[in-house]
Design a protein around this motif. Structure first.
Motif, PDB file in Angstrom:
ATOM      1  N   LEU A   1       0.711  -1.012  -0.086  1.00 23.80           N
ATOM      2  CA  LEU A   1       0.060  -0.075  -0.077  1.00 23.80           C
ATOM      3  C   LEU A   1       0.850   1.324  -0.005  1.00 23.80           C
ATOM      4  N   ASP A   2       0.934   2.034  -1.025  1.00 26.34           N
ATOM      5  CA  ASP A   2       1.831   3.116  -1.303  1.00 26.34           C
ATOM      6  C   ASP A   2       1.141   4.613  -1.442  1.00 26.34           C
ATOM      7  N   PHE A   3       1.306   5.365  -0.567  1.00 20.19           N
ATOM      8  CA  PHE A   3       0.670   6.681  -0.388  1.00 20.19           C
ATOM      9  C   PHE A   3       1.786   7.574  -1.082  1.00 20.19           C
ATOM     10  N   TRP A   4       1.519   8.300  -2.326  1.00 19.34           N
ATOM     11  CA  TRP A   4       2.501   8.948  -3.228  1.00 19.34           C
ATOM     12  C   TRP A   4       1.575  10.227  -3.892  1.00 19.34           C
ATOM     13  N   ALA A   5       2.236  10.922  -4.718  1.00 20.16           N
ATOM     14  CA  ALA A   5       1.718  12.089  -5.456  1.00 20.16           C
ATOM     15  C   ALA A   5       2.370  12.175  -6.913  1.00 20.16           C
ATOM     16  N   THR A   6       1.952  12.767  -7.514  1.00 21.38           N
ATOM     17  CA  THR A   6       2.682  13.015  -9.199  1.00 21.38           C
ATOM     18  C   THR A   6       3.752  13.759  -9.092  1.00 21.38           C
ATOM     19  N   TRP A   7       3.756  14.759  -8.144  1.00 21.58           N
ATOM     20  CA  TRP A   7       4.700  16.113  -8.063  1.00 21.58           C
ATOM     21  C   TRP A   7       5.872  15.464  -7.068  1.00 21.58           C
ATOM     22  N   CYS A   8       5.846  14.231  -6.552  1.00 24.37           N
ATOM     23  CA  CYS A   8       6.815  13.867  -5.740  1.00 24.37           C
ATOM     24  C   CYS A   8       7.914  13.120  -6.520  1.00 24.37           C
ATOM     25  N   ALA A   9       9.112  13.524  -6.440  1.00 22.87           N
ATOM     26  CA  ALA A   9      10.190  12.898  -6.910  1.00 22.87           C
ATOM     27  C   ALA A   9      10.636  11.625  -6.484  1.00 22.87           C
ATOM     28  N   PRO A  10      10.696  11.315  -5.063  1.00 21.31           N
ATOM     29  CA  PRO A  10      11.110  10.077  -4.526  1.00 21.31           C
ATOM     30  C   PRO A  10      10.007   9.038  -5.072  1.00 21.31           C
TER      31      PRO A  10
ATOM     32  N   VAL B   1      -0.455  -4.611  -5.478  1.00 22.05           N
ATOM     33  CA  VAL B   1       0.268  -3.328  -5.187  1.00 22.05           C
ATOM     34  C   VAL B   1      -1.190  -2.293  -5.267  1.00 22.05           C
ATOM     35  N   ILE B   2      -1.305  -1.378  -4.336  1.00 21.18           N
ATOM     36  CA  ILE B   2      -2.254  -0.421  -4.334  1.00 21.18           C
ATOM     37  C   ILE B   2      -1.769   0.979  -4.196  1.00 21.18           C
TER      38      ILE B   2
ATOM     39  N   THR C   1       4.900   6.923   1.498  1.00 23.94           N
ATOM     40  CA  THR C   1       4.841   6.119   2.695  1.00 23.94           C
ATOM     41  C   THR C   1       4.389   4.789   2.042  1.00 23.94           C
ATOM     42  N   THR C   2       5.110   3.892   2.448  1.00 27.04           N
ATOM     43  CA  THR C   2       4.443   2.534   1.982  1.00 27.04           C
ATOM     44  C   THR C   2       4.525   1.588   3.138  1.00 27.04           C
ATOM     45  N   TYR C   3       3.262   0.941   2.986  1.00 24.19           N
ATOM     46  CA  TYR C   3       3.195  -0.317   3.924  1.00 24.19           C
ATOM     47  C   TYR C   3       3.210  -1.639   3.290  1.00 24.19           C
ATOM     48  N   VAL C   4       3.500  -2.575   3.797  1.00 25.61           N
ATOM     49  CA  VAL C   4       3.455  -3.914   3.513  1.00 25.61           C
ATOM     50  C   VAL C   4       2.709  -4.598   4.337  1.00 25.61           C
ATOM     51  N   LEU C   5       1.533  -5.119   3.825  1.00 20.89           N
ATOM     52  CA  LEU C   5       0.310  -5.729   4.710  1.00 20.89           C
ATOM     53  C   LEU C   5       0.438  -7.280   4.525  1.00 20.89           C
ATOM     54  N   ASP C   6       0.436  -8.027   5.427  1.00 19.62           N
ATOM     55  CA  ASP C   6      -0.001  -9.634   5.462  1.00 19.62           C
ATOM     56  C   ASP C   6      -1.275  -9.763   5.148  1.00 19.62           C
ATOM     57  N   LYS C   7      -1.445 -11.179   4.751  1.00 18.64           N
ATOM     58  CA  LYS C   7      -2.726 -11.429   4.655  1.00 18.64           C
ATOM     59  C   LYS C   7      -3.700 -11.010   5.890  1.00 18.64           C
TER      60      LYS C   7
ATOM     61  N   PHE D   1      11.972   6.723   0.284  1.00 19.93           N
ATOM     62  CA  PHE D   1      12.439   5.989  -0.781  1.00 19.93           C
ATOM     63  C   PHE D   1      13.904   5.971  -0.655  1.00 19.93           C
ATOM     64  N   TYR D   2      14.488   4.940  -0.749  1.00 20.57           N
ATOM     65  CA  TYR D   2      16.102   4.807  -0.955  1.00 20.57           C
ATOM     66  C   TYR D   2      16.421   3.876  -1.780  1.00 20.57           C
ATOM     67  N   PRO D   3      17.636   3.878  -2.361  1.00 21.80           N
ATOM     68  CA  PRO D   3      18.111   3.078  -3.316  1.00 21.80           C
ATOM     69  C   PRO D   3      18.165   1.658  -2.570  1.00 21.80           C
ATOM     70  N   GLY D   4      17.732   0.785  -3.380  1.00 18.71           N
ATOM     71  CA  GLY D   4      17.713  -0.621  -2.711  1.00 18.71           C
ATOM     72  C   GLY D   4      16.373  -1.126  -2.255  1.00 18.71           C
ATOM     73  N   MET D   5      15.383  -0.168  -1.900  1.00 14.35           N
ATOM     74  CA  MET D   5      14.086  -0.436  -1.344  1.00 14.35           C
ATOM     75  C   MET D   5      13.492  -1.332  -2.000  1.00 14.35           C
TER      76      MET D   5
END
Length: 161
Positions: free
Chosen positions: A49-58, A80-81, A123-129, A140-144
């Motif tokens: 689950l990824d919270f993002w925006a079009t204007w955000c470089a990362p 992926v949502i 901001t990214t969440y990983v949710l299990d079942k 966000f960072y290299p290798g993420m």
């Protein structure tokens, strides 16, 4: 330059939180066609689950990794949502086409962003079942991308077969 890369990675690792066994709050948001989607609809999946925006470089840098996750893991019970925040629907629609995004994009609301305590994007969440919060990443960072795939692999292999 090497120190900057290390600093970014340290900040990213510092901002990676193990959220314990809390259930992610449910929400219902619309996609770009006006269809409603609830997080509860995906309880039988592992969700990124990824919270993002079009204007955000990362956020832009993260998208190819999210596309890869959807492509490689979509048939393995992973979805992926992307939740677009602080953006206009037309801008998001154009951006999705430009970036050839292959995963579900929903239009976020201030209420959902507040519920998830979004203070920075991505901001990214990983949710299990069961929508249990497994990890939360701020930034966000290299290798993420590799880190996300390793987490997903461990969640898939830890499930009873």
């Amino acid at each position: 330059m090497r120190w900057l890369t290390i600093l970014i990675m340290v900040i990213g690792v510092t901002n990676c939180k193990d959220e314990g066994a809390k259930k992610a709050p449910n929400f219902t948001l619309e996609d770009l066609q006006g269809n409603k989607h609830s997080l509860a609809d995906y309880e039988d999946k592992i969700v990124v689950l990824d919270f993002w925006a079009t204007w955000c470089a990362p956020c832009r840098a993260e998208i190819p990794h999210l596309k890869q996750i959807q492509h490689e893991y979509g048939e393995k019970g992973v979805v992926v949502i992307g939740v677009a925040v602080s953006d206009e629907k037309d801008r998001v629609r154009d951006f999705i086409q430009q970036m050839d995004i292959n995963y579900l994009i929903l239009m976020g609301t201030n209420r959902v962003a507040q519920t998830y305590k979004i203070k920075a994007i991505p901001t990214t969440y990983v949710l299990d079942k069961g929508n249990i919060i497994h990890k939360k990443f701020v930034g966000f960072y290299p290798g993420m991308g590799d880190v996300l795939m390793n987490i997903i692999d461990s969640l898939i292999t830890s499930e009873p077969q």
